[in-house]
Design an enzyme around this catalytic site. Structure first.
Site, PDB file in Angstrom:
ATOM      1  N   ASP A  44       5.642   5.115   4.850  1.00  0.00           N
ATOM      2  CA  ASP A  44       6.684   4.236   5.405  1.00  0.00           C
ATOM      3  C   ASP A  44       6.891   2.972   4.574  1.00  0.00           C
ATOM      4  OD1 ASP A  44       4.038   3.693   6.469  1.00  0.00           O
ATOM      5  OD2 ASP A  44       4.923   2.314   7.913  1.00  0.00           O
ATOM      6  N   HIS A  45       6.076   2.770   3.541  1.00  0.00           N
ATOM      7  CA  HIS A  45       6.203   1.553   2.727  1.00  0.00           C
ATOM      8  C   HIS A  45       6.727   1.808   1.315  1.00  0.00           C
ATOM      9  CE1 HIS A  45       4.110  -1.263   5.514  1.00  0.00           C
ATOM     10  NE2 HIS A  45       3.763  -0.099   6.037  1.00  0.00           N
ATOM     11  N   ASP A 102       0.113  -4.112   5.955  1.00  0.00           N
ATOM     12  CA  ASP A 102      -0.575  -3.512   7.105  1.00  0.00           C
ATOM     13  C   ASP A 102      -2.052  -3.891   7.047  1.00  0.00           C
ATOM     14  OD1 ASP A 102       1.855  -2.293   7.439  1.00  0.00           O
ATOM     15  OD2 ASP A 102       1.063  -0.238   7.524  1.00  0.00           O
ATOM     16  N   HIS A 121       1.145   4.024   2.146  1.00  0.00           N
ATOM     17  CA  HIS A 121       1.545   4.869   3.272  1.00  0.00           C
ATOM     18  C   HIS A 121       3.047   5.115   3.116  1.00  0.00           C
ATOM     19  CE1 HIS A 121      -2.143   3.921   5.930  1.00  0.00           C
ATOM     20  NE2 HIS A 121      -2.216   5.152   5.462  1.00  0.00           N
ATOM     21  N   HIS A 161       0.864  -1.181   0.000  1.00  0.00           N
ATOM     22  CA  HIS A 161       0.000   0.000   0.000  1.00  0.00           C
ATOM     23  C   HIS A 161       0.898   1.228   0.000  1.00  0.00           C
ATOM     24  CE1 HIS A 161       0.980  -0.441   4.236  1.00  0.00           C
ATOM     25  NE2 HIS A 161       0.380   0.691   4.557  1.00  0.00           N
TER      26      HIS A 161
END
Ligand SMILES: [Zn+2]
Ligand SMILES: [Zn+2]
Length: 307
Positions: free
Chosen positions: A66-67, A210, A64, A62
């Site tokens: 941080d990914h 997540d 976000h 996904h």
């Protein structure tokens, strides 16, 4: 597929810590090198853990920050290293729009073509000896987990039986193993079914990304050799897990138990559990009896073929 090896590049949720980088995982599958998520700093972790840079595909769970923000610098490094071969980046919608922005940020021009492909629940990428399948999961934004599943392998070859049937050792053995029938020097036809055992199941690894614990992931993980599930929070943060659409370690254990997987690895830890993940481990183990561990940056797992 002969080799199936995973290296965790980053195991922290949301923010990097001294000990843990943001999400990223390298998988060596047969001759392929795959990257799953690419948080900021992933390329340095690849250097640190010696995974190699020559990736064949990148899969995002996904978008976000941080990914995926690490892909910006990583692609530029590949360009500076003279890469020419095309690279495909996969992810759930809106992967095309977001990755296109990230890849074309700034003034640098890449030396190789980059393609974007969106994957929805149930869609898969066939890589020859194995597939990578997207599973829709339950997060705040459009998100998927991934199932990496090896094709069924032919059954074990019974050498003694083949010799007893008059098959000479040599090329005829290979033909039978490839599913072809052979004729012995005495003129007898021997079929593969006479000398091969039952087909052997391939290896299966699942990456949750997540998510809240969810039914789709339980079903997709059925019987997996390894489930890598996020465990951002502990029991006393249950409300926070629901609000932010993450899982507690106990819930990750519940998914492993319901899917009857062989082994569970917890990752994506909130900074509160950074240096003391023992509580998460104990809570996951209370739900799942199989081997369970907490990932750390650099953890490398090799899964051997099933018998
Ligand atoms: Zn995250
Ligand atoms: Zn997220």
């Amino acid at each position: 597929m002969s080799i199936l090896r995973l290296t965790f590049l980053g195991t922290s949720a949301a923010q990097p810590t001294i000990h843990r980088n943001l999400s990223g995982l390298v998988m060596k599958a047969d001759t392929d090198l795959l990257l799953f998520d690419c948080g900021e700093g992933s390329q340095r972790q690849m250097v640190r853990f010696g995974t190699g840079f020559n990736v064949d595909a990148v899969f995002f769970t996904h978008f976000h920050a941080d990914h995926y923000l690490g892909i910006i610098g990583f692609l530029r490094t590949l360009g500076m290293n003279g890469r020419e071969q095309p690279l495909t980046l996969y992810g759930p919608p809106p992967a095309k729009r977001l990755l296109n922005q990230a890849v074309h940020l700034g003034i640098d021009r890449l030396s190789f073509p980059v393609h974007f492909e969106e994957l929805r629940h149930g869609e898969e990428v066939n890589r020859g000896t194995y597939v990578v399948r997207a599973v829709g999961v339950d997060h705040r934004v459009s998100a998927v987990g991934y199932v990496i599943e090896e094709q069924e392998r032919p059954g074990r070859f019974d050498v003694k039986r083949a010799l007893a049937l008059g098959v000479p050792s040599g090329p005829a053995f290979g033909q039978l193993q490839r599913g072809e029938q052979v004729t012995t020097p005495s003129g007898k036809v021997v079929t593969p079914a006479e000398v091969l055992g039952p087909p052997r199941a391939g290896r299966k690894v699942v990456i949750s990304g997540d998510t809240r614990p969810c039914r789709a992931l339980v079903e997709a993980s059925a019987g997996a050799d390894l489930l890598i599930h996020e465990a951002t929070f502990s029991d006393d943060e249950q409300e926070r897990a629901k609000e932010t659409r993450h899982s507690t370690a106990r819930e990750a254990g519940g998914v492993a138990r319901d899917a009857r997987v062989e082994r569970l690895i917890l990752t994506h830890l909130s900074s509160r559990h950074d240096t003391e993940p023992g509580r998460l481990l104990a809570q996951a183990r209370a739900a799942f009896e199989g081997p369970t561990e907490v990932a750390y940056d650099g953890l490398t797992i090799e899964l051997l073929p099933r018998d």
